[in-house]
Design an enzyme around this catalytic site. Structure first.
Site, PDB file in Angstrom:
ATOM      1  N   GLY A  50      72.918 -11.999   3.273  1.00 43.00           N
ATOM      2  CA  GLY A  50      71.715 -12.656   3.763  1.00 43.00           C
ATOM      3  C   GLY A  50      70.549 -12.544   2.805  1.00 43.00           C
ATOM      4  N   CYS A  65      68.248  -0.923   7.908  1.00 42.72           N
ATOM      5  CA  CYS A  65      68.142  -1.522   9.239  1.00 42.72           C
ATOM      6  C   CYS A  65      68.216  -0.393  10.269  1.00 42.72           C
ATOM      7  CB  CYS A  65      69.235  -2.553   9.480  1.00 42.72           C
ATOM      8  SG  CYS A  65      68.967  -3.505  11.004  1.00 42.72           S
ATOM      9  N   CYS A 105      73.492  -3.550  -2.831  1.00 40.88           N
ATOM     10  CA  CYS A 105      74.403  -3.465  -1.672  1.00 40.88           C
ATOM     11  C   CYS A 105      74.315  -4.795  -0.940  1.00 40.88           C
ATOM     12  CB  CYS A 105      74.027  -2.308  -0.761  1.00 40.88           C
ATOM     13  SG  CYS A 105      73.906  -0.708  -1.589  1.00 40.88           S
TER      14      CYS A 105
END
Length: 481
Positions: free
Chosen positions: A297, A414, A292
């Site tokens: 980043g 996250c 994913c």
């Protein structure tokens, strides 16, 4: 101490307009802040994307840009507190206030309660914007409400509108620190605190969510070095060997960032990806997968590390626009080690059992990044985590399917929400006999205090990072099953 002392922003003085130049917009900072808040409410816009775009589009910089940023993020972070106060200042329910007017009231409340802007200037400037965007009649209403707000300090107002802490500790913290009640309860559970108790650690986390996060940079392995970022004005970071903190200024002004050899990336985001690469694997270590990958980043970091080890990274992203961002992030990685594909990782095109290392950074509620995306706290509901758990479990299952025996999987969110973190991992492990849980903190030597049992959990108030969660799992060799 009153919150009036916390922000240095005052109305910017403007000199005369240069002859022949374009007209200076009337109060561009407040107008941009209003437009962003309105778009967040009506179009589900993200402030961290829209605000910089409007500042560039309208040529706003310097003190006006700083004021627009303060007003936008301040109003979003403190929205719950301000709404409770505003509800006490209107003659009817706040829900009945026109949607076009509500952002103006929140902007005015933030100036009055949390900046050094003089009250008369805060009210008059906000009312002036109101006249331009909602008309004279509703501007008079805005003026009346803000004058009532200005009668008390933030501390005085919260003493009136927040539940007593001794009676309702969760409700008290929800109003005082501007979070939905369900979110306070979920964060307390993740921190291991009783919702009916003192909630001291939970309060420290909520306070951290309302502070401006520092900008953290990553030097992409093999393309830039931390020393170069320091030469450009950054400071050495505390944990990640690839990170540096930018104390001020626009990251895009740095040459290394413009050249895509460095980027903005939270330190915990760097470390969870780095931890995956540190787990020993026997045999081949040449095929890596980021399932994913958007917006890229972690893929940018993994691509550089893969190239340095003569491995190859496949970065998959289901949304074409985000896949293009990933392609930019991994561009010119060491040995061009990274390849990007548009793919749904729950129905992948690759064969099972072929990858040595797999990262699955699943879609989540984003409760770990509330400092950077304050509007997320008002968009998510208690049901949000439950709605995401099936896709999270499916992705982790597919990650384990894609991994060869003896290979390793990094499951990342996250979010610290227990349903999205430990709950997903344990549910998947309960249905399989071919995976074992590793102790994640063993591979994060820089920050051993992130250990949460076998898992790793970062926290804004403890580590100064986003609240990233990491679980490391090894695919059991066939003869060990």
């Amino acid at each position: 101490m009153s919150d009036r002392s916390r922000s240095p922003y005052r109305p910017a003085r403007r000199g005369p307009r240069p002859a022949g130049g374009p007209p200076t917009p009337k109060d561009p900072a407040r107008r941009i802040a209003y437009d962003v808040l309105r778009a967040v409410d009506t179009r589900d816009a993200y402030a961290n994307l829209l605000l910089p775009s409007l500042l560039r589009e309208r040529g706003v910089s310097g003190r006006d840009a700083a004021l627009a940023t303060e007003l936008t993020y301040g109003a979003l972070r403190r929205q719950g507190t301000y709404d409770a106060i505003l509800d006490a200042c209107v003659d009817r329910s706040l829900r009945s206030v026109d949607a076009e007017v509500l952002p103006l009231l929140r902007l005015g409340a933030h100036q009055l309660l949390a900046t050094k802007i003089p009250p008369h200037a805060a009210v008059s400037a906000t009312v002036d914007v109101a006249r331009r965007v909602v008309g004279h009649h509703r501007a008079r209403f805005t003026n009346a409400v803000l004058r009532r707000v200005s009668a008390r300090t933030l501390e005085e107002w919260t003493a009136i509108v927040a539940p007593e802490r001794a009676v309702d500790p969760v409700g008290h913290l929800a109003v005082v620190h501007s979070h939905p009640r369900w979110m306070v309860e979920a964060l307390a559970a993740a921190l291991g605190e009783d919702p009916g108790g003192d909630l001291a650690d939970t309060e420290r986390l909520l306070v951290a969510h309302n502070e401006r996060p520092r900008v953290t940079l990553v030097a992409k392995p093999g393309r830039a070095a931390v020393a170069e970022l320091i030469e450009e004005g950054a400071q050495e970071a505390r944990y990640s060997p690839f990170a540096a903190y930018l104390p001020e200024g626009d990251p895009a002004a740095l040459r290394s960032v413009r050249q895509r050899r460095a980027a903005v990336q939270d330190e915990a985001s760097q470390l969870v990806a780095l931890a995956l690469t540190r787990v020993p694997v026997e045999g081949a270590d040449t095929r890596w997968l980021d399932m994913c990958a958007g917006p890229g980043g972690k893929a940018g970091l993994l691509g550089g590390l893969a190239g340095q080890r003569e491995a190859r990274l496949l970065a998959a992203e289901v949304q074409p626009a985000r896949a293009r961002l990933v392609a930019g992030a991994v561009e010119r990685s060491v040995r061009d080690a990274a390849r990007v594909v548009v793919a749904d990782s729950t129905r992948p095109a690759w064969r099972d059992g072929v990858f040595d290392r797999v990262l699955v950074d699943v879609p989540c509620t984003g409760l770990g990044a509330l400092r950077r995306r304050p509007e997320s706290r008002w968009r998510r509901s208690e049901a949000s985590a439950a709605e995401l758990e099936p896709i999270q479990r499916a992705l982790l299952d597919r990650a384990l399917d894609a991994t060869r025996p003896g290979g390793v999987v990094g499951y990342v969110t996250c979010s610290p929400h227990l349903g999205e973190t430990e709950g997903v991992v344990r549910a998947v492990l309960a249905g399989r006999s071919d995976a074992v849980l590793l102790r994640a903190a063993d591979h994060l030597a820089e920050v051993p205090e992130v250990a949460a049992g076998d898992f790793a959990q970062f926290w804004p108030h403890r580590h100064g990072t986003d609240a990233m969660f990491l679980a490391l799992l090894r695919k059991a060799p066939a003869d060990a099953r």
